[in-house]
Design a protein around this motif. Structure first.
Motif, mmCIF file in Angstrom:
data_model
loop_
_atom_site.group_PDB
_atom_site.id
_atom_site.type_symbol
_atom_site.label_atom_id
_atom_site.label_comp_id
_atom_site.label_asym_id
_atom_site.label_seq_id
_atom_site.Cartn_x
_atom_site.Cartn_y
_atom_site.Cartn_z
ATOM 1 N N SER B 331 0.804 -1.228 0.000
ATOM 2 C CA SER B 331 0.000 0.000 0.000
ATOM 3 C C SER B 331 0.839 1.282 0.000
ATOM 4 N N GLU B 332 2.140 1.149 -0.058
ATOM 5 C CA GLU B 332 3.017 2.319 -0.076
ATOM 6 C C GLU B 332 2.889 3.022 -1.439
ATOM 7 N N ALA B 333 2.908 4.362 -1.415
ATOM 8 C CA ALA B 333 2.953 5.096 -2.679
ATOM 9 C C ALA B 333 4.405 5.102 -3.136
ATOM 10 N N ILE B 334 4.629 4.847 -4.421
ATOM 11 C CA ILE B 334 6.013 4.692 -4.871
ATOM 12 C C ILE B 334 6.176 5.365 -6.236
ATOM 13 N N ASN B 335 7.326 5.902 -6.456
ATOM 14 C CA ASN B 335 7.637 6.488 -7.767
ATOM 15 C C ASN B 335 8.222 5.410 -8.661
ATOM 16 N N TYR B 336 7.951 5.521 -9.940
ATOM 17 C CA TYR B 336 8.562 4.565 -10.870
ATOM 18 C C TYR B 336 8.748 5.235 -12.210
ATOM 19 N N ARG B 337 9.538 4.525 -13.036
ATOM 20 C CA ARG B 337 9.680 5.019 -14.403
ATOM 21 C C ARG B 337 9.792 3.813 -15.329
ATOM 22 N N ILE B 338 9.354 4.003 -16.565
ATOM 23 C CA ILE B 338 9.441 2.917 -17.553
ATOM 24 C C ILE B 338 10.554 3.260 -18.519
ATOM 25 N N ASP B 339 11.400 2.287 -18.754
ATOM 26 C CA ASP B 339 12.519 2.457 -19.674
ATOM 27 C C ASP B 339 11.961 2.483 -21.098
ATOM 28 N N SER B 340 11.734 3.710 -21.628
ATOM 29 C CA SER B 340 10.956 3.788 -22.870
ATOM 30 C C SER B 340 11.726 3.283 -24.094
ATOM 31 N N ASP B 341 13.047 3.122 -23.973
ATOM 32 C CA ASP B 341 13.817 2.550 -25.095
ATOM 33 C C ASP B 341 13.544 1.051 -25.242
ATOM 34 N N GLN B 342 13.082 0.439 -24.141
ATOM 35 C CA GLN B 342 12.968 -1.020 -24.109
ATOM 36 C C GLN B 342 11.547 -1.524 -24.289
ATOM 37 N N VAL B 343 10.609 -0.614 -24.549
ATOM 38 C CA VAL B 343 9.223 -1.088 -24.631
ATOM 39 C C VAL B 343 8.918 -1.679 -26.007
ATOM 40 N N HIS B 344 7.883 -2.515 -26.013
ATOM 41 C CA HIS B 344 7.430 -3.132 -27.267
ATOM 42 C C HIS B 344 6.053 -2.564 -27.580
ATOM 43 N N VAL B 345 5.772 -2.410 -28.864
ATOM 44 C CA VAL B 345 4.437 -1.960 -29.249
ATOM 45 C C VAL B 345 3.821 -3.028 -30.152
ATOM 46 N N PHE B 346 2.605 -3.448 -29.795
ATOM 47 C CA PHE B 346 1.923 -4.486 -30.582
ATOM 48 C C PHE B 346 0.653 -3.910 -31.180
ATOM 49 N N GLY B 347 0.294 -4.445 -32.322
ATOM 50 C CA GLY B 347 -0.963 -4.069 -32.939
ATOM 51 C C GLY B 347 -2.129 -4.597 -32.104
ATOM 52 N N PRO B 348 -3.352 -4.189 -32.428
ATOM 53 C CA PRO B 348 -4.503 -4.630 -31.638
ATOM 54 C C PRO B 348 -4.769 -6.128 -31.798
ATOM 55 N N GLY B 349 -5.503 -6.701 -30.842
ATOM 56 C CA GLY B 349 -5.861 -8.133 -30.910
ATOM 57 C C GLY B 349 -4.900 -8.996 -30.120
ATOM 58 N N ASP B 350 -5.338 -10.253 -29.844
ATOM 59 C CA ASP B 350 -4.537 -11.160 -29.011
ATOM 60 C C ASP B 350 -3.217 -11.533 -29.658
ATOM 61 N N THR B 351 -3.184 -11.547 -30.985
ATOM 62 C CA THR B 351 -1.927 -11.909 -31.641
ATOM 63 C C THR B 351 -1.433 -10.734 -32.487
ATOM 64 N N GLY B 352 -1.707 -9.514 -31.997
ATOM 65 C CA GLY B 352 -1.249 -8.319 -32.708
ATOM 66 C C GLY B 352 0.265 -8.335 -32.893
ATOM 67 N N ALA B 353 0.714 -8.049 -34.123
ATOM 68 C CA ALA B 353 2.142 -8.165 -34.447
ATOM 69 C C ALA B 353 2.950 -7.054 -33.765
ATOM 70 N N ARG B 354 4.201 -7.325 -33.512
ATOM 71 C CA ARG B 354 5.090 -6.335 -32.924
ATOM 72 C C ARG B 354 5.414 -5.283 -33.985
ATOM 73 N N LEU B 355 5.352 -4.008 -33.583
ATOM 74 C CA LEU B 355 5.504 -2.934 -34.562
ATOM 75 C C LEU B 355 6.852 -2.243 -34.493
ATOM 76 N N ASN B 356 7.665 -2.591 -33.495
ATOM 77 C CA ASN B 356 8.964 -1.922 -33.358
ATOM 78 C C ASN B 356 9.806 -2.093 -34.624
ATOM 79 N N ALA B 357 10.548 -1.062 -34.959
ATOM 80 C CA ALA B 357 11.319 -1.097 -36.201
ATOM 81 C C ALA B 357 12.514 -2.043 -36.125
ATOM 82 N N ASP B 358 12.954 -2.438 -34.930
ATOM 83 C CA ASP B 358 14.137 -3.303 -34.832
ATOM 84 C C ASP B 358 13.796 -4.769 -35.113
ATOM 85 N N GLY B 359 12.506 -5.088 -35.311
ATOM 86 C CA GLY B 359 12.130 -6.498 -35.535
ATOM 87 C C GLY B 359 12.050 -6.750 -37.008
#
Lengths: 299, 359
Positions: B331-359
């Motif tokens: 229940s503690e309030a905590i600060n965080y950050r997301i490493d935005s260089d490392q995130v993946h982006v997928f298209g919609p749907g359960d098997t949405g394809a990965r959209l990152n340009a490095d793939g």
């Protein structure tokens, strides 16, 4: 000296146990132990069946019986019948069980139909077979003559070895469903993976039968063979109704001989002696059976 | 030695499509895992390769040889079953000897091969025992031994470790890897356990509902999952997946979900603004600093690290990791950050394809 509560409780449990098995013991004594002892006792007398009067003769009934050709002929007939019909039952039973185990569209229907001979009353079954075998009006002769296989009617029940062969065939027909049911139940528990492993190991259908199916059936087959051997050995009604032991005494088995001595010749003491000898022979099967089940339990 | 090729292999069971147009090439000497949830078609694929099932259409080749109609015994393969499938009435020695006997090898040669395999798997002491007298791990080794004596072109393993306890499983994993290295034979391994697939394979074929989702080395599958399903299936704890919107501005692509706006790395040309899914591995959620706020929902202490579940704005949950020394309070309030260089982006749907340009 004071008894601990546990010891008292254990004694009470032991008494309860005795009480619970007492009815079984009483019934067992009344229907098995008493007749058994009575038969042994009677076999030591020369008795006239209708009055049960006679005199003590010791073991002379046994001496007589062993000296009689009829005993040995009947014993041989019993063995020929038992071995013959049992082997056919086993072969037919396993074959049919293997067939029914395959996925065929009529399987469930066939499974219930196959039980028919086992369920039908022996008297009814034998009467039907006697009509089929009849040398004048029987359908078997009619078909054989019609198709030109024979030109004279075959005497199925009145000559040898036809009578013994017919008897063995009818016995096999009547009792093979028992084998089918027991084997089929076992077949269904053999894991498919064993057959698949054998196929990958390069075993063909015949090798798979001998290397996977048969070893898996071994235990159930031992039990079936022993039980059926005991039952076939003492079979009475089927033989009595089909051939009556004839022609003459060519198909007379030991149970028929016991019946003849007791009720046709009115020699109850002699009949009892035959029955005791039969029991002694069956005891051998019994011992094998008990040992087999005990071994299985131990493993 | 030989590789394995599936070309447009399709398998249908009475109205049920088990495998759909599978194309898969397994190289000689490769260790390949077929991975996926129950009913994904991985076992059917293996069984088709074994010859226990026949493909409805398509071609299966072992080496250059088309094996569609070749019976299992003549495919030069060996298989280890999940249930081991040892012949219960035969001793260990006779179990291992059986495939050689069926191939008509002379007795002396059979004995020598069995002795060699038994030695390799430490089964020599057990050769006269029946399978029922062995422990699960020993039975497993006998099943392996029976496959080994044949020296087949391809080893097929159908979840062979799933009946063992966790410790023995870890041990046998290492044994199998070592065995593969020593024999250099092609091995095809079916499992639903991603840890087994990740640790043992040269490449992993991930399947879902009869479809191949991705076929790549373990690290590739982990770093660049082909689609949302693969991303969620690989990795423990699994990847955080957040549904939201993708938008483009002069500064680049942005991902927006209630309470969260994040720049994302370069995407492919095919990427479109609109519904999308953001994927973040727990190790890329950094706790204790950053400008995002969350409440600690759950802390799982595994010993060497802590797995922390966060309630973030917009009703989403995020899983992060902290070293064992840093234990956030519930229940503690905590600060965080997301490493935005490392995130993946997928298209919609359960098997949405990965959209990152490095793939």
């Amino acid at each position: 000296m004071s008894r601990s509560p546990q010891a008292l409780l254990e004694r009470r449990y032991a008494r309860l146990g005795l009480l619970l098995i007492a009815p079984t013991i009483v019934v067992f004594c009344a229907v098995i132990v008493y007749p058994l002892l009575a038969a042994i006792y009677l076999s030591l007398f020369q008795l006239y069946t209708p009055t049960l009067e006679g005199s003590f003769v010791g073991i002379s009934n046994y001496r007589d019986l062993l000296a009689r050709g009829e005993f040995w002929i009947s014993l041989r007939n019993t063995l020929v019948w038992t071995v013959g019909t049992l082997s056919l039952q086993i072969v037919l039973g396993i074959g049919m069980a293997l067939m029914l185990h395959q996925a065929v569209w009529f399987r469930s229907l066939a499974r219930s139909l196959i039980l028919f001979p086992y369920f039908v009353s022996t008297v009814v079954a034998v009467l039907v077979w006697r009509w089929l075998f009849n040398d004048l009006y029987g359908i078997l002769n009619h078909m054989l003559i019609g198709s030109g296989v024979v030109d004279m009617p075959v005497d199925y029940l009145g000559s040898m070895p036809n009578a013994m062969i017919s008897m063995i065939l009818v016995g096999a027909w009547k009792y093979f469903p028992f084998v089918v049911i027991a084997v089929l139940a076992r077949l269904q528990t053999i894991p498919d993976a064993l057959y698949e492993a054998a196929r990958i190991d390069g075993a063909g259908p015949i090798a798979r039968f001998f290397d996977v199916t048969l070893p898996q059936l071994r235990d159930v087959l031992v039990v079936i063979i022993l039980l059926r051997a005991i039952w076939d050995f003492k079979e009475f009604d089927l033989i009595f109704l089909l051939t009556g032991g004839g022609p003459v005494i060519s198909t007379q088995t030991l149970p028929l001989l016991v019946y003849k001595e007791a009720f046709a010749l009115n020699q109850m003491g002699m009949a009892a002696a035959y029955a005791v000898v039969m029991m002694a022979i069956m005891l051998v099967f019994m011992i094998v059976y008990i040992r087999q089940t005990r071994e299985k339990e131990a493993s | 030695m030989a590789g394995v090729t599936f070309s447009r292999v399709r398998k249908e069971f009475a109205g049920f499509l088990a495998v759909e147009g599978l194309d898969l090439t397994i190289e000689e000497g490769e260790f390949v895992s077929l991975l996926g949830p129950s009913g994904c078609g991985k076992t059917t694929t293996l069984r088709m390769l074994a010859g226990l099932e026949f493909p409805t259409s398509g071609e299966i080749r072992i080496g250059d040889r088309l094996v569609n109609d070749v019976p299992p015994g003549q495919r030069d393969i060996a298989m280890v079953f999940q249930s081991y499938a040892l012949y219960p009435h035969m001793t260990v020695g006779r179990n291992m000897e059986y495939p050689l006997k069926k191939r008509g090898l002379p007795k002396a040669e059979r004995k020598a091969k069995v002795a060699k395999a038994a030695d390799m798997l430490q089964l020599t002491e057990l050769l006269d025992r029946k399978p029922s007298q062995l422990s699960g791990g020993q039975q497993q080794r006998v099943a392996l031994g029976r496959a080994l004596v044949r020296d087949p072109q391809v080893f097929l393993l159908d979840e062979p470790l799933s009946n063992l306890d966790a410790k023995l499983r870890g041990y046998m994993r290492a044994e199998l890897v070592e065995l593969h290295a020593r024999l250099g034979r092609t091995m095809v391994y079916v499992t639903h356990d991603q840890l087994e697939a990740m640790t043992m394979s040269n490449r992993i074929a991930i399947m879902l509902a009869g479809d191949l989702q991705q076929f790549a080395p373990p690290q590739e599958v982990y770093r660049r999952p082909a689609n949302r399903f693969v991303a969620s299936f690989i990795g423990t704890p699994s990847m955080n997946l957040i549904d939201g919107q993708l938008s483009r501005s002069d500064a680049g692509w942005h991902f927006t979900s209630p309470g969260l706006t994040l720049p994302v790395p370069a995407l492919r040309d095919s990427a479109k603004a609109g519904d999308a899914c953001l994927g973040v591995r727990p190790e890329h959620v950094h706790l204790g600093h950053g400008d995002l706020q969350a409440k600690v929902q759950l802390v799982e202490q595994t010993g060497h690290e802590n797995i922390v579940v966060l309630d973030v704005a917009g009703g989403n949950r995020l899983t992060g990791r902290t070293p064992s020394s840093q234990v956030p309070q519930m229940s503690e309030a905590i600060n965080y950050r997301i490493d935005s260089d490392q995130v993946h982006v997928f298209g919609p749907g359960d098997t949405g394809a990965r959209l990152n340009a490095d793939g």
